[in-house]
Design a protein around this motif. Structure first.
Motif, PDB file in Angstrom:
ATOM      1  N   ILE A  60       0.905  -1.700   0.048  1.00 51.30           N
ATOM      2  CA  ILE A  60      -0.036  -0.498  -0.056  1.00 51.30           C
ATOM      3  C   ILE A  60       0.847   0.813  -0.131  1.00 51.30           C
ATOM      4  O   ILE A  60       2.115   1.375   1.026  1.00 51.30           O
ATOM      5  CB  ILE A  60      -0.882   0.007   1.279  1.00 51.30           C
ATOM      6  N   ARG A  62       2.351   4.788   0.754  1.00 51.26           N
ATOM      7  CA  ARG A  62       1.676   6.340   1.410  1.00 51.26           C
ATOM      8  C   ARG A  62       3.022   7.229   1.647  1.00 51.26           C
ATOM      9  O   ARG A  62       4.109   6.606   1.183  1.00 51.26           O
ATOM     10  CB  ARG A  62       1.300   5.831   2.735  1.00 51.26           C
ATOM     11  N   GLN A  82      -8.310   3.991   0.835  1.00 48.71           N
ATOM     12  CA  GLN A  82      -7.978   3.820   1.350  1.00 48.71           C
ATOM     13  C   GLN A  82      -7.322   2.415   2.321  1.00 48.71           C
ATOM     14  O   GLN A  82      -8.865   2.359   2.239  1.00 48.71           O
ATOM     15  CB  GLN A  82      -8.662   4.759   2.882  1.00 48.71           C
ATOM     16  N   HIS A  83      -6.331   2.247   2.883  1.00 53.78           N
ATOM     17  CA  HIS A  83      -6.589   0.530   3.327  1.00 53.78           C
ATOM     18  C   HIS A  83      -7.027   0.517   4.540  1.00 53.78           C
ATOM     19  O   HIS A  83      -7.154   1.160   5.308  1.00 53.78           O
ATOM     20  CB  HIS A  83      -4.923   0.733   4.050  1.00 53.78           C
ATOM     21  N   ARG A 182      -9.261   3.933   9.768  1.00 54.68           N
ATOM     22  CA  ARG A 182      -7.492   3.688   8.535  1.00 54.68           C
ATOM     23  C   ARG A 182      -6.647   3.519   8.945  1.00 54.68           C
ATOM     24  O   ARG A 182      -6.287   3.092   9.963  1.00 54.68           O
ATOM     25  CB  ARG A 182      -7.480   4.845   7.876  1.00 54.68           C
ATOM     26  N   PHE A 184      -3.675   3.506   7.526  1.00 57.59           N
ATOM     27  CA  PHE A 184      -2.958   4.369   7.497  1.00 57.59           C
ATOM     28  C   PHE A 184      -3.247   5.809   7.783  1.00 57.59           C
ATOM     29  O   PHE A 184      -4.504   6.308   6.642  1.00 57.59           O
ATOM     30  CB  PHE A 184      -1.690   4.815   6.304  1.00 57.59           C
ATOM     31  N   HIS A 186      -1.867   8.515   6.805  1.00 58.29           N
ATOM     32  CA  HIS A 186      -0.779   9.616   5.340  1.00 58.29           C
ATOM     33  C   HIS A 186      -1.180  10.210   4.536  1.00 58.29           C
ATOM     34  O   HIS A 186      -2.629   9.962   4.102  1.00 58.29           O
ATOM     35  CB  HIS A 186       0.249   8.791   4.298  1.00 58.29           C
ATOM     36  N   GLN A 189      -2.349   8.263  -0.052  1.00 59.02           N
ATOM     37  CA  GLN A 189      -1.652   6.727  -0.227  1.00 59.02           C
ATOM     38  C   GLN A 189      -3.340   6.691  -1.058  1.00 59.02           C
ATOM     39  O   GLN A 189      -4.288   7.530  -1.603  1.00 59.02           O
ATOM     40  CB  GLN A 189      -3.610   7.193   1.016  1.00 59.02           C
TER      41      GLN A 189
END
Ligand code: UDP
Length: 359
Positions: A60, A62, A82-83, A182, A184, A186, A189
């Motif tokens: 992923i 980011r 969005q992971h 989420r 992450f 960042h 992303q």
């Protein structure tokens, strides 16, 4: 034969470096890749249903860095993504990283963002120093969550106990008091719109860059002259293990196809406590692909196989430093394996875009 530079490995590190050399030095770069495909651990491909499969597990992208984002955006468009990760504990799915919902669902409570600190405050431990993974987690949220969500996952993943592993291993997994689910947060992303392999092909698509696939650097090193080598493979292998083997963790992916639309609710589900795998990735979620079939991969860590993760214990870092201290004007080691650092893609690119190229 003579080139100006040899870059060993066509993963994200080798590719970004090769491109910088080609763009900025305007000299000839030879990229040597031992596999029969570009991209290293970022390699992905489309299966017969058009699902992009990441052969070496979920990647992923980011970053916080606008510079990194802009650089890669020259070579790909992006798929918004969005992971989100769930973790399966005692047969129930919980949001991961741990957040307010994880706490309430796991404990059967109804804390709010304002009151959840009561739980944290009365359960977290108070070690004098944070020396290991266990300290990091227990000092934030206490032993109950540490045992259920981290202890066994970490031991499976790294092959060492949480007392033996340094805090940095879990630094990227926050514990939240809000409901943000989420993985992450960042600024940037996303996933490359046509996959990582296509992005890397585009990075390497330059008149000054020449590529040798299926080629072990050891087999060509005596027949090709060059001014400097950028090496993204394992540093201990480069030096013929002269100080002993540097431990790296490997991962085996067990791919399975099912004649169903969906195997699990999100792209990644973690299995901390049961099974020999740590997580299952269902690839179609990444690009929201609609197909009648689905492909998953179970991720089984081990110590045999291709090195994937450096294991950053103090002892291993010392061994790495011994290798890195070998005087060698001719070679610069880069990337996760070459620098023995638990880098994400964004971090690798950021490190390689910094400053002027020294050689
Ligand atoms: N981790 C854990 N339980 C989880 C998720 C992560 O114990 O459910 C720990 C584990 O030690 C893992 C580390 O946090 O190796 C970093 O997790 P991440 O998901 O970033 O791992 P990666 O994607 O790099 O394999």
């Amino acid at each position: 034969m003579k080139v100006n530079y040899i870059v060993v490995g066509s993963g994200i590190a080798g590719s970004v470096l090769a491109r910088r050399l080609a763009d900025e030095k305007n000299q000839q770069v030879l990229v040597v890749e031992k596999r029969n495909y570009l991209g290293g651990y970022c390699y992905d491909y489309r299966d017969e249903n058009g699902i992009l499969i990441q052969k070496h597990g979920p990647h992923i992208f980011r970053t916080e860095s606008e510079k990194v984002w802009r650089f890669l955006s020259r070579f790909t468009e992006w798929e918004d993504y969005q992971h989100k990760v769930l973790t399966n504990v005692n047969g129930h799915y919980y949001p991961m990283p741990i957040n307010l919902d994880t706490v309430n669902q796991f404990l059967g409570t109804s804390y709010t963002a304002e009151t959840v600190d009561d739980y944290f405050a009365s359960n977290r431990t108070n070690p004098t120093e944070i020396n290991c993974v266990k300290d990091v987690i227990e000092s934030q949220i206490g032993p109950e969550f540490y045992h259920a969500f981290f202890e066994k996952y970490t031991e499976k993943q790294w092959g060492l106990s949480c007392e033996q592993l340094p805090p940095e291993i879990v630094a990227r997994v926050p514990i939240r008091k809000n409901r943000d689910d989420r993985y992450f947060t960042h600024r940037y992303q996303a996933l490359p719109k046509d996959g990582y392999t296509r992005m890397i092909q585009n990075i390497l698509d330059h008149l000054n860059i020449h590529i040798l696939l299926n080629t072990d650097y050891q087999d060509i090193k005596d027949s090709i002259e060059c001014d400097h080598i950028y090496y993204s493979g394992s540093i201990d292998e480069y030096y013929n293990y002269c100080y002993g083997k540097l431990p790296y963790r490997s991962v085996t992916f067990q791919f399975e196809t099912y004649p169903i639309e969906q195997y699990q609710p999100v792209s990644v589900v973690n299995y901390p406590n049961n099974y020999d795998y740590t997580r299952i990735t269902e690839f179609k979620h990444f690009y929201r692909k609609k197909t009648a079939n689905t492909v998953i991969a179970k991720e089984i860590p081990g110590s045999d196989g291709d090195p994937s993760y450096p294991i950053p214990t103090n002892e291993n870092k010392e061994l790495y430093n011994k290798y890195a201290a070998i005087p060698n004007e001719k070679v610069t080691f880069i990337g996760r394996l070459g620098e023995y650092k638990y880098y994400s893609i964004g971090q690798i690119v950021e490190s390689l875009l910094k400053g002027d190229l020294p050689y």
